[in-house]
Motif scaffolding. Structure first.
Motif, PDB file in Angstrom:
ATOM      1  N   ALA A 217       0.832  -1.210   0.000  1.00  0.00           N
ATOM      2  CA  ALA A 217       0.000   0.000   0.000  1.00  0.00           C
ATOM      3  C   ALA A 217       0.865   1.257   0.000  1.00  0.00           C
ATOM      4  CB  ALA A 217      -0.951  -0.001   1.197  1.00  0.00           C
ATOM      5  N   ASP A 218       1.893   1.291   0.836  1.00  0.00           N
ATOM      6  CA  ASP A 218       2.764   2.463   0.906  1.00  0.00           C
ATOM      7  C   ASP A 218       3.562   2.641  -0.386  1.00  0.00           C
ATOM      8  OD1 ASP A 218       1.816   2.954   3.445  1.00  0.00           O
ATOM      9  OD2 ASP A 218       3.534   2.036   4.473  1.00  0.00           O
ATOM     10  N   ALA A 219       3.995   1.540  -0.992  1.00  0.00           N
ATOM     11  CA  ALA A 219       4.744   1.617  -2.250  1.00  0.00           C
ATOM     12  C   ALA A 219       3.869   2.181  -3.365  1.00  0.00           C
ATOM     13  CB  ALA A 219       5.286   0.247  -2.627  1.00  0.00           C
ATOM     14  N   LEU A 220       2.596   1.779  -3.401  1.00  0.00           N
ATOM     15  CA  LEU A 220       1.679   2.316  -4.412  1.00  0.00           C
ATOM     16  C   LEU A 220       1.469   3.816  -4.197  1.00  0.00           C
ATOM     17  CD1 LEU A 220      -0.974  -0.567  -4.552  1.00  0.00           C
ATOM     18  CD2 LEU A 220       0.698   0.005  -6.314  1.00  0.00           C
ATOM     19  N   ALA A 221       1.234   4.216  -2.943  1.00  0.00           N
ATOM     20  CA  ALA A 221       1.037   5.633  -2.621  1.00  0.00           C
ATOM     21  C   ALA A 221       2.268   6.452  -2.974  1.00  0.00           C
ATOM     22  CB  ALA A 221       0.685   5.784  -1.143  1.00  0.00           C
ATOM     23  N   GLU A 222       3.444   5.923  -2.682  1.00  0.00           N
ATOM     24  CA  GLU A 222       4.700   6.621  -2.978  1.00  0.00           C
ATOM     25  C   GLU A 222       4.827   6.902  -4.482  1.00  0.00           C
ATOM     26  OE1 GLU A 222       9.333   5.896  -1.850  1.00  0.00           O
ATOM     27  OE2 GLU A 222       8.313   4.222  -2.843  1.00  0.00           O
ATOM     28  N   ASN A 223       4.226   6.042  -5.291  1.00  0.00           N
ATOM     29  CA  ASN A 223       4.315   6.195  -6.737  1.00  0.00           C
ATOM     30  C   ASN A 223       3.078   6.885  -7.337  1.00  0.00           C
ATOM     31  OD1 ASN A 223       6.860   4.794  -7.914  1.00  0.00           O
ATOM     32  ND2 ASN A 223       6.194   3.551  -6.166  1.00  0.00           N
ATOM     33  N   GLY A 224       2.314   7.566  -6.478  1.00  0.00           N
ATOM     34  CA  GLY A 224       1.188   8.369  -6.943  1.00  0.00           C
ATOM     35  C   GLY A 224      -0.026   7.585  -7.390  1.00  0.00           C
ATOM     36  N   ILE A 225      -0.150   6.351  -6.922  1.00  0.00           N
ATOM     37  CA  ILE A 225      -1.291   5.516  -7.305  1.00  0.00           C
ATOM     38  C   ILE A 225      -2.289   5.505  -6.158  1.00  0.00           C
ATOM     39  CG2 ILE A 225      -2.023   3.199  -7.965  1.00  0.00           C
ATOM     40  CD1 ILE A 225       0.827   2.820  -9.111  1.00  0.00           C
ATOM     41  N   GLU A 226      -3.460   6.097  -6.430  1.00  0.00           N
ATOM     42  CA  GLU A 226      -4.513   6.130  -5.406  1.00  0.00           C
ATOM     43  C   GLU A 226      -5.242   4.792  -5.385  1.00  0.00           C
ATOM     44  OE1 GLU A 226      -7.137   9.473  -5.419  1.00  0.00           O
ATOM     45  OE2 GLU A 226      -5.528  10.831  -6.038  1.00  0.00           O
ATOM     46  N   ILE A 227      -5.597   4.364  -4.187  1.00  0.00           N
ATOM     47  CA  ILE A 227      -6.295   3.090  -4.011  1.00  0.00           C
ATOM     48  C   ILE A 227      -7.757   3.383  -3.688  1.00  0.00           C
ATOM     49  CG2 ILE A 227      -6.420   0.973  -2.661  1.00  0.00           C
ATOM     50  CD1 ILE A 227      -3.391   1.394  -2.055  1.00  0.00           C
ATOM     51  N   GLY A 228      -8.665   2.872  -4.530  1.00  0.00           N
ATOM     52  CA  GLY A 228     -10.101   3.033  -4.286  1.00  0.00           C
ATOM     53  C   GLY A 228     -10.570   2.092  -3.198  1.00  0.00           C
ATOM     54  N   VAL A 229     -11.746   2.361  -2.657  1.00  0.00           N
ATOM     55  CA  VAL A 229     -12.235   1.575  -1.522  1.00  0.00           C
ATOM     56  C   VAL A 229     -12.482   0.113  -1.896  1.00  0.00           C
ATOM     57  CG1 VAL A 229     -13.705   3.587  -1.158  1.00  0.00           C
ATOM     58  CG2 VAL A 229     -14.759   1.463  -1.078  1.00  0.00           C
ATOM     59  N   ASP A 230     -12.820  -0.172  -3.161  1.00  0.00           N
ATOM     60  CA  ASP A 230     -13.090  -1.551  -3.577  1.00  0.00           C
ATOM     61  C   ASP A 230     -11.900  -2.196  -4.292  1.00  0.00           C
ATOM     62  OD1 ASP A 230     -15.753  -1.658  -2.613  1.00  0.00           O
ATOM     63  OD2 ASP A 230     -16.424  -0.491  -4.339  1.00  0.00           O
ATOM     64  N   ASP A 231     -10.819  -1.440  -4.498  1.00  0.00           N
ATOM     65  CA  ASP A 231      -9.651  -1.979  -5.192  1.00  0.00           C
ATOM     66  C   ASP A 231      -8.940  -3.021  -4.327  1.00  0.00           C
ATOM     67  OD1 ASP A 231     -10.244  -0.196  -7.187  1.00  0.00           O
ATOM     68  OD2 ASP A 231      -8.636   1.209  -6.690  1.00  0.00           O
ATOM     69  N   TRP A 232      -8.199  -3.906  -4.983  1.00  0.00           N
ATOM     70  CA  TRP A 232      -7.404  -4.897  -4.276  1.00  0.00           C
ATOM     71  C   TRP A 232      -6.133  -5.157  -5.069  1.00  0.00           C
ATOM     72  CZ3 TRP A 232      -6.888 -10.019  -6.279  1.00  0.00           C
ATOM     73  CH2 TRP A 232      -7.735 -10.325  -7.340  1.00  0.00           C
ATOM     74  N   ALA A 233      -5.169  -5.744  -4.411  1.00  0.00           N
ATOM     75  CA  ALA A 233      -3.870  -5.978  -5.056  1.00  0.00           C
ATOM     76  C   ALA A 233      -3.411  -7.407  -4.833  1.00  0.00           C
ATOM     77  CB  ALA A 233      -2.831  -5.015  -4.483  1.00  0.00           C
ATOM     78  N   VAL A 234      -2.568  -7.840  -5.759  1.00  0.00           N
ATOM     79  CA  VAL A 234      -1.901  -9.145  -5.629  1.00  0.00           C
ATOM     80  C   VAL A 234      -0.414  -8.857  -5.669  1.00  0.00           C
ATOM     81  CG1 VAL A 234      -1.506 -11.384  -6.700  1.00  0.00           C
ATOM     82  CG2 VAL A 234      -3.774 -10.331  -6.812  1.00  0.00           C
ATOM     83  N   PRO A 235       0.309  -9.111  -4.615  1.00  0.00           N
ATOM     84  CA  PRO A 235      -0.128  -9.575  -3.299  1.00  0.00           C
ATOM     85  C   PRO A 235      -0.899  -8.479  -2.554  1.00  0.00           C
ATOM     86  CG  PRO A 235       2.201  -9.042  -3.234  1.00  0.00           C
ATOM     87  CD  PRO A 235       1.758  -8.870  -4.661  1.00  0.00           C
ATOM     88  N   SER A 236      -1.464  -8.796  -1.396  1.00  0.00           N
ATOM     89  CA  SER A 236      -2.322  -7.874  -0.658  1.00  0.00           C
ATOM     90  C   SER A 236      -1.578  -6.613  -0.232  1.00  0.00           C
ATOM     91  CB  SER A 236      -2.902  -8.571   0.579  1.00  0.00           C
ATOM     92  OG  SER A 236      -1.876  -8.799   1.526  1.00  0.00           O
TER      93      SER A 236
END
Length: 171
Positions: free
Chosen positions: A36-55
């Motif tokens: 989550a922090d790595a995505l935020a650091e790269n300017g990628i916003e996470i929506g409430v229903d979004d998910w990632a692999v790995p978590s």
């Protein structure tokens, strides 16, 4: 800052990772500790229903491949045809080998669907409400129950449709 006695100095080394999100794939280096922090650091916003692999909570390791799945929910209203129901009836005035079909007409209904999209592709659809616009007229199938009369002569059975009684005179 000056380093003083008793002070702790922490050095974090960046780790190479791959982020796949929003149709792009990029290789970056991050010193963040979780996805989550790595995505935020790269300017990628996470929506409430979004998910990632790995978590999102997964610890960052060298050469980690992160795939972000964008989830969107939409309501869709569609007008649909539905088949006429079939009603089976019996009629004791018809013979058992007779059948009469009165065709019905299909109906129309308005259906509201909850549609789930993952990265722009539909993955799930569920009807949440239905409103009948035009009622269907049932197809009526009538089947006879009366046994056809028959007579047996010389080991053979003959069916007949009517019986008459006559008086014959011969000269």
């Amino acid at each position: 800052d000056n380093v003083e006695d008793g002070r702790v100095l922490e050095i974090k080394k960046g780790k190479p990772i791959t982020i796949e999100a929003d149709g792009t794939k990029r290789r970056v280096v991050t010193s963040k500790t979780n996805v989550a922090d790595a995505l935020a650091e790269n300017g990628i916003e996470i929506g409430v229903d979004d998910w990632a692999v790995p978590s999102f909570e997964t610890k960052i390791t060298d050469n980690l491949n992160i795939v972000l799945r964008r989830i969107n929910k939409k309501e869709e209203t569609v007008t649909e045809q539905y088949s006429a129901p079939v009603e089976n009836r019996t009629d004791d005035s018809m013979f058992s080998d007779e059948k009469r079909v009165q065709n019905g007409t299909s109906g129309e209904k308005q259906v509201v669907y909850q549609v789930l999209y993952e990265n722009g592709n539909e993955v799930y659809r569920e009807a949440v409400s239905e409103t009948v616009i035009k009622e269907a007229v049932p197809t009526i199938v009538t089947i006879g129950t009366k046994e056809r009369p028959s007579i047996t002569r010389g080991g053979k059975t003959y069916a007949y449709s009517r019986k008459i009684t006559v008086k014959a005179t011969a000269y």
